[in-house]
Design a protein around this motif. Structure first.
Motif, mmCIF file in Angstrom:
data_model
loop_
_atom_site.group_PDB
_atom_site.id
_atom_site.type_symbol
_atom_site.label_atom_id
_atom_site.label_comp_id
_atom_site.label_asym_id
_atom_site.label_seq_id
_atom_site.Cartn_x
_atom_site.Cartn_y
_atom_site.Cartn_z
ATOM 1 N N PHE B 62 -2.207 -7.657 7.283
ATOM 2 C CA PHE B 62 -1.924 -6.491 6.453
ATOM 3 C C PHE B 62 -3.129 -6.173 5.577
ATOM 4 O O PHE B 62 -3.813 -7.079 5.093
ATOM 5 N N PRO B 63 -3.385 -4.881 5.360
ATOM 6 C CA PRO B 63 -4.558 -4.527 4.540
ATOM 7 C C PRO B 63 -4.461 -5.151 3.153
ATOM 8 O O PRO B 63 -3.379 -5.207 2.561
ATOM 9 N N PRO B 64 -5.592 -5.610 2.624
ATOM 10 C CA PRO B 64 -5.583 -6.232 1.287
ATOM 11 C C PRO B 64 -5.604 -5.180 0.182
ATOM 12 O O PRO B 64 -6.572 -5.084 -0.587
ATOM 13 N N ASP B 65 -4.548 -4.402 0.119
ATOM 14 C CA ASP B 65 -4.472 -3.409 -0.935
ATOM 15 C C ASP B 65 -3.084 -3.423 -1.553
ATOM 16 O O ASP B 65 -2.173 -4.084 -1.054
ATOM 17 N N THR B 66 -2.931 -2.694 -2.649
ATOM 18 C CA THR B 66 -1.644 -2.688 -3.357
ATOM 19 C C THR B 66 -0.936 -1.354 -3.192
ATOM 20 O O THR B 66 -0.154 -0.941 -4.045
ATOM 21 N N THR B 67 -1.195 -0.668 -2.089
ATOM 22 C CA THR B 67 -0.523 0.613 -1.870
ATOM 23 C C THR B 67 0.940 0.402 -1.499
ATOM 24 O O THR B 67 1.317 -0.632 -0.918
ATOM 25 N N ILE B 68 1.730 1.425 -1.793
ATOM 26 C CA ILE B 68 3.148 1.383 -1.420
ATOM 27 C C ILE B 68 3.275 1.306 0.090
ATOM 28 O O ILE B 68 4.120 0.582 0.629
ATOM 29 N N ARG B 69 2.426 2.034 0.765
ATOM 30 C CA ARG B 69 2.495 2.068 2.229
ATOM 31 C C ARG B 69 2.341 0.670 2.824
ATOM 32 O O ARG B 69 3.093 0.275 3.713
ATOM 33 N N THR B 70 1.345 -0.081 2.336
ATOM 34 C CA THR B 70 1.115 -1.416 2.888
ATOM 35 C C THR B 70 2.280 -2.336 2.563
ATOM 36 O O THR B 70 2.757 -3.084 3.428
ATOM 37 N N VAL B 71 2.759 -2.298 1.337
ATOM 38 C CA VAL B 71 3.822 -3.237 0.976
ATOM 39 C C VAL B 71 5.139 -2.864 1.662
ATOM 40 O O VAL B 71 5.959 -3.741 1.943
#
Lengths: 187, 153
Positions: B62-71
């Motif tokens: 999973f991308p290492p970001d804190t976006t709503i989409r990723t979570v």
């Protein structure tokens, strides 16, 4: 002018600090002298950890630092650690105030990346190496996410990349004990 | 679970979450080992935050970001796939996602008939209204995702 500008070899190959009582290596006096040297502007001894004596003098400097031929670095490391611990005591009050403020204002944040951007956390990092014993004590007694600060001030990272917070805490405490910053009674 | 890092009083918690004042809720001991996202997916041993590093866990792939989409894609792995009205009472387990813009800030979990949440390194709070955690600290509820019940064969 270095404070310690004199050394004397004896049959026991002991290093005497001028301020120590003659023919006696008193641990308290020696530690006092080390702290004094560390806190002074002329603490060349504490700031020169890799300074071998040309004549191969072997040092017995303190109870927990009995060393052999290759022990100059060990001694200097121990002196360096003592220097850091001595300096940390001067920062304790400020550290604890910063710690308290940091925890109070970031305790509920869900992201460590936001917590470590707090001015109090950054100020603690700004204390440099003398913050190491204080950070380790806090990690031991009042665990929190001090890992970034420890990496920054210690220039080390004893943790596996997949370490949990509990694992990382133990790794740092073991590192601290191995390097003389804290004792091993942290379990 | 883990090492208790202390115990704040309700009054201290309510400084950050004034909407909790006067409400009947429960506080656990504080614990630095896990955060709200970890609590929401049932992992009390890790702090879920990207990127993966010592003391921080992020699932592989999973991308290492804190976006709503990723979570959203992460919690979908745990079965939380159906978006429901945040004002409704879920009839199954659910996760509430709080956000500030496109980035998540916090999570709460609905299970056993009530909402609960992990407040940073601080307490678990139980028996809350998820709207009570909205505000300066966590922003607004972005969406609530429920986990459909399994159909028994």
């Amino acid at each position: 002018m270095p404070i310690i500008n004199d050394k004397e070899r004896s049959a026991d190959k002991l290093l005497w600090f001028p301020q120590c009582e003659a023919n006696k290596v008193a641990t308290e006096e020696l530690l006092w002298n080390l702290r004094h040297a560390a806190l002074s502007e002329n603490d060349w001894f504490a700031s020169s950890p890799a300074r071998p004596w040309d004549d191969g003098t072997i040092f017995v400097a303190m109870d927990e630092c009995v060393i052999g031929e290759h022990g100059v670095v060990d001694l200097c490391h121990s002196v360096r650690t003592s220097s850091i611990i001595a300096k940390s005591e001067l920062l304790r009050v400020e550290f604890e105030a910063l710690e308290k403020k940091w925890k109070r204002e970031t305790r509920h944040l869900s992201l460590v990346s936001k917590k470590i951007a707090h001015p109090s956390y950054l100020r603690i990092i700004g204390m440099g190496e003398p913050a190491i014993p204080l950070l380790l004590e806090s990690l031991r007694d009042r665990p929190s996410h001090w890992f970034a600060a420890l990496q920054a001030v210690a220039n080390a990272d004893p943790c596996r990349i997949d370490a949990t917070p509990a694992d990382a805490r133990i790794a740092w405490l073991e590192w601290g004990a191995s390097n003389g910053y804290i004792d091993r009674t942290y379990v | 679970m883990g090492i208790s890092t202390g115990h704040m009083s309700k009054a201290e918690v309510e400084i950050d979450f004034p909407a909790l004042m006067g409400k009947h809720y429960y506080l656990s001991a504080e614990d630095f080992n896990y955060n709200c996202l970890a609590y929401a997916v049932g992992d009390l041993s890790n702090w879920w935050e990207p990127p993966k590093q010592a003391g921080r866990y992020w699932p592989d792939g999973f991308p290492p970001d804190t976006t709503i989409r990723t979570v959203e894609s992460i919690v979908a792995v745990f079965g939380f796939t159906v978006e429901i009205d945040p004002m409704s009472v879920p009839d199954t387990e659910a996760i509430a996602i709080y956000a500030d813009g496109n980035d998540w800030t916090h999570f709460a979990r609905f299970s056993n008939g009530h909402w609960s949440s992990k407040l940073g390194e601080g307490h678990d709070v139980e028996n809350i209204d998820i709207a009570d955690l909205e505000g300066a600290m966590y922003g607004k509820i972005a969406k609530v995702l429920s986990r459909p019940k399994r159909i028994e064969q």
